[in-house]
Design a protein around this motif. Structure first.
Motif, PDB file in Angstrom:
ATOM      1  N   LEU A   1       0.797  -1.051  -0.113  1.00 53.44           N
ATOM      2  CA  LEU A   1      -0.011  -0.198   0.075  1.00 53.44           C
ATOM      3  C   LEU A   1       0.786   1.265   0.014  1.00 53.44           C
ATOM      4  N   ASN A   2       0.836   2.104  -1.060  1.00 55.07           N
ATOM      5  CA  ASN A   2       1.419   3.256  -1.060  1.00 55.07           C
ATOM      6  C   ASN A   2       0.946   4.392  -0.408  1.00 55.07           C
ATOM      7  N   HIS A   3       1.803   4.957   0.318  1.00 56.23           N
ATOM      8  CA  HIS A   3       1.595   6.497   1.154  1.00 56.23           C
ATOM      9  C   HIS A   3       0.286   6.027   2.355  1.00 56.23           C
ATOM     10  N   ALA A   4       0.277   4.972   2.690  1.00 56.48           N
ATOM     11  CA  ALA A   4      -0.615   4.281   3.698  1.00 56.48           C
ATOM     12  C   ALA A   4      -1.901   4.605   3.387  1.00 56.48           C
ATOM     13  N   GLY A   5      -2.337   4.584   2.008  1.00 60.33           N
ATOM     14  CA  GLY A   5      -3.860   4.980   1.550  1.00 60.33           C
ATOM     15  C   GLY A   5      -4.273   6.402   1.631  1.00 60.33           C
ATOM     16  N   LYS A   6      -3.222   7.274   1.820  1.00 57.69           N
ATOM     17  CA  LYS A   6      -3.482   8.664   1.937  1.00 57.69           C
ATOM     18  C   LYS A   6      -4.664   9.032   3.077  1.00 57.69           C
ATOM     19  N   PRO A   7      -4.315   8.960   4.138  1.00 58.12           N
ATOM     20  CA  PRO A   7      -5.176   9.381   5.042  1.00 58.12           C
ATOM     21  C   PRO A   7      -5.235  10.893   5.139  1.00 58.12           C
ATOM     22  N   ASP A   8      -6.470  11.234   5.536  1.00 58.07           N
ATOM     23  CA  ASP A   8      -6.758  12.765   5.655  1.00 58.07           C
ATOM     24  C   ASP A   8      -6.309  13.440   6.751  1.00 58.07           C
ATOM     25  N   ILE A   9      -4.856  13.642   6.938  1.00 54.76           N
ATOM     26  CA  ILE A   9      -4.279  14.013   8.191  1.00 54.76           C
ATOM     27  C   ILE A   9      -4.616  15.747   8.148  1.00 54.76           C
ATOM     28  N   ALA A  10      -4.787  16.299   7.060  1.00 55.14           N
ATOM     29  CA  ALA A  10      -5.000  17.811   7.317  1.00 55.14           C
ATOM     30  C   ALA A  10      -6.304  17.692   7.986  1.00 55.14           C
ATOM     31  N   GLY A  11      -7.344  17.217   7.435  1.00 56.20           N
ATOM     32  CA  GLY A  11      -8.587  17.198   8.028  1.00 56.20           C
ATOM     33  C   GLY A  11      -8.964  16.475   9.192  1.00 56.20           C
ATOM     34  N   ARG A  12      -7.859  15.586   9.725  1.00 57.89           N
ATOM     35  CA  ARG A  12      -7.921  15.003  11.085  1.00 57.89           C
ATOM     36  C   ARG A  12      -9.170  13.941  11.288  1.00 57.89           C
ATOM     37  N   ASP A  13      -9.549  13.465   9.932  1.00 57.87           N
ATOM     38  CA  ASP A  13     -10.583  12.560   9.709  1.00 57.87           C
ATOM     39  C   ASP A  13     -10.092  11.036   9.415  1.00 57.87           C
TER      40      ASP A  13
END
Length: 294
Positions: free
Chosen positions: A176-188
């Motif tokens: 999985l690349n980039h951990a599946g792109k979690p919404d870190i900026a939105g803290r969701d």
């Protein structure tokens, strides 16, 4: 007595491009002006100076950007003459009836022995089950049958596709690349966390600790913003199924290679030496079949 593994650092995910040789239209985005130039292995070598847990950059995995076979051929030829690059993640059209012939040609061509995995920009596909299309699955089977792995590039809302891919291809190594792109900026992170844990239940799937700072606020992120994602990944996959990657030079949009390395260095402080080795070199070496160091 068996000696301890050599303390090396593998960057399992970075890009390179020469705009004089091959255009990168995606860089026309106004927000990407700062990285709209050529990036070479020498640029990476001179940039990546911060040690992680005392380890300096030793080898890398170069990853495709463009959905074009010629770019993959460029990367393979570069790997053949550039000792820093130890493996290439390339692109080929998984939907093509001629996918097998294309892969055979790449593997037999210049630098073909460095091709270890394929990647498609599924994050840009609007079809809700693109990875489950019959023609895509046929292409994935062709890659598997030739000993290749698959790099899964998706956004967090597409993690269900990755889970089904893991279920349907238990004999295809996947990362999985980039951990599946979690919404870190939105803290969701709630749904992402649940989906990642489901994916991690499939032991043939590993994960790259990469690309996280560009999912955070580019100008104001701190280690504290990254730590909740780190905690989920570490408890879900474990260090033996995580690998360090920089996503350089895209990482320059949010602080760059050295700041990300310093952040990982800080996150690793509670890990044992064997866990540090796995995350910084061992997992990538095993997954991409890199030259062993010991």
């Amino acid at each position: 007595m068996t000696s301890a593994p050599a303390p090396v650092l593998i960057d399992a995910h970075h890009h390179l491009w020469d705009l004089d040789q091959r255009p990168q239209p995606w860089l026309d985005d106004p927000g990407l002006t700062s990285i709209r130039r050529t990036f070479t292995p020498d640029d990476l070598r001179s940039t990546a100076t911060h040690p992680v847990a005392g380890r300096h950059l030793h080898g890398t995995v170069a990853v495709q950007c463009m959905p074009e076979v010629p770019e993959t051929e460029d990367l393979l030829a570069l790997a053949e003459r550039e000792p820093l690059i130890q493996a290439v993640v390339g692109w080929a059209d998984l939907t093509s009836p001629a996918i097998g012939e294309t892969l055979d040609r790449l593997l037999a061509g210049p630098g073909g022995t460095y091709l270890r995995s394929l990647r498609h920009l599924v994050q840009g596909e609007t079809e809700p089950a693109w990875l489950q299309r019959p023609d895509v699955e046929r292409g994935l089977a062709a890659a598997r049958d030739r000993g290749l792995s698959y790099d899964v590039l998706i956004r967090s809302h597409q993690l269900d596709q990755a889970i089904r891919l893991a279920e349907r291809f238990p004999d295809l190594p996947q990362v999985l690349n980039h951990a599946g792109k979690p919404d870190i900026a939105g803290r969701d992170l709630a749904e992402w966390s649940d989906q990642v844990r489901r994916l991690a239940a499939h032991e043939h799937v590993v994960c790259k600790l990469s690309g996280l700072i560009t999912e955070a606020d580019h100008d104001s992120w701190t280690t504290a913003d990254i730590r909740p994602v780190w905690d989920v990944l570490l408890t879900s996959f474990g260090p033996d199924r995580l690998m360090f990657g920089s996503d350089w030079p895209v990482a320059n949009l949010a602080g760059g290679w050295n700041r990300w390395a310093a952040t990982v260095d800080e996150l690793l402080t509670s890990c044992a030496e064997s866990e540090i080795h796995a995350l910084l070199a061992g997992t990538a070496t095993a997954f991409y079949r890199l030259p062993a160091r010991g």
